[in-house]
Design an enzyme around this catalytic site. Structure first.
Site, PDB file in Angstrom:
ATOM      1  N   LYS A   1       1.297   4.193  -2.922  1.00  6.31           N
ATOM      2  CA  LYS A   1       1.129   5.631  -2.656  1.00  6.31           C
ATOM      3  C   LYS A   1       2.365   6.408  -3.102  1.00  6.31           C
ATOM      4  CE  LYS A   1      -2.532   6.356   0.268  1.00  6.31           C
ATOM      5  NZ  LYS A   1      -3.355   7.536   0.346  1.00  6.31           N
TER       6      LYS A   1
ATOM      7  N   TYR B   1       0.836  -1.203   0.000  1.00  6.88           N
ATOM      8  CA  TYR B   1       0.000   0.000   0.000  1.00  6.88           C
ATOM      9  C   TYR B   1       0.869   1.250   0.000  1.00  6.88           C
ATOM     10  CZ  TYR B   1      -3.468   3.402   1.646  1.00  6.88           C
ATOM     11  OH  TYR B   1      -4.287   4.486   1.779  1.00  6.88           O
TER      12      TYR B   1
ATOM     13  N   THR C   1     -17.051   8.903   5.087  1.00  8.91           N
ATOM     14  CA  THR C   1     -17.829   8.498   3.923  1.00  8.91           C
ATOM     15  C   THR C   1     -18.713   7.300   4.275  1.00  8.91           C
ATOM     16  OG1 THR C   1     -16.179   6.896   3.164  1.00  8.91           O
ATOM     17  CG2 THR C   1     -15.941   9.191   2.387  1.00  8.91           C
TER      18      THR C   1
END
Length: 108
Positions: free
Chosen positions: A13, A9, A46
């Site tokens: 990025k 990950y 969210t």
């Protein structure tokens, strides 16, 4: 930022940030009227945050908010406003940048 167990990950990025800079330089060198920037949001409140809370059985918002110096989650409209700015002529001299929107998390 590096963290245990999420090396892939983190590498992805970092790759996005590097690709943003490279593409910006290439487009400018070729004279293309294209600006290349990236927006990197941190914890944003969210529907996915709500789904995660339901799956885990506790409100993960509080845990996420504690990790940022601003002590809150971001709002989707805050990210949208940054994107609108970067897409507008008001940012006409901005290219190759990564805008981190994480309430100060990465600055710690």
């Amino acid at each position: 930022m590096g963290a245990a167990h999420i090396g892939g990950y983190g590498a992805a990025k970092g790759g996005v940030a590097s690709l943003t800079r490279s593409a910006a330089v290439e487009c400018a060198a070729l004279g293309y009227p294209i600006r290349v920037n990236a927006v990197c949001p941190g914890y944003i409140d969210t529907g996915m945050t709500e789904e995660t809370a339901q799956t885990l059985g506790y409100d993960v918002r509080a845990s996420m908010a504690k990790q940022a110096p601003m002590k809150r989650l971001g709002r989707p409209e805050e990210v949208a406003e940054a994107i609108v700015f970067l897409a507008s002529t008001r940012s006409s001299f901005t290219t190759g940048t990564t805008l981190t929107m994480d309430g100060g998390y990465a600055a710690r």
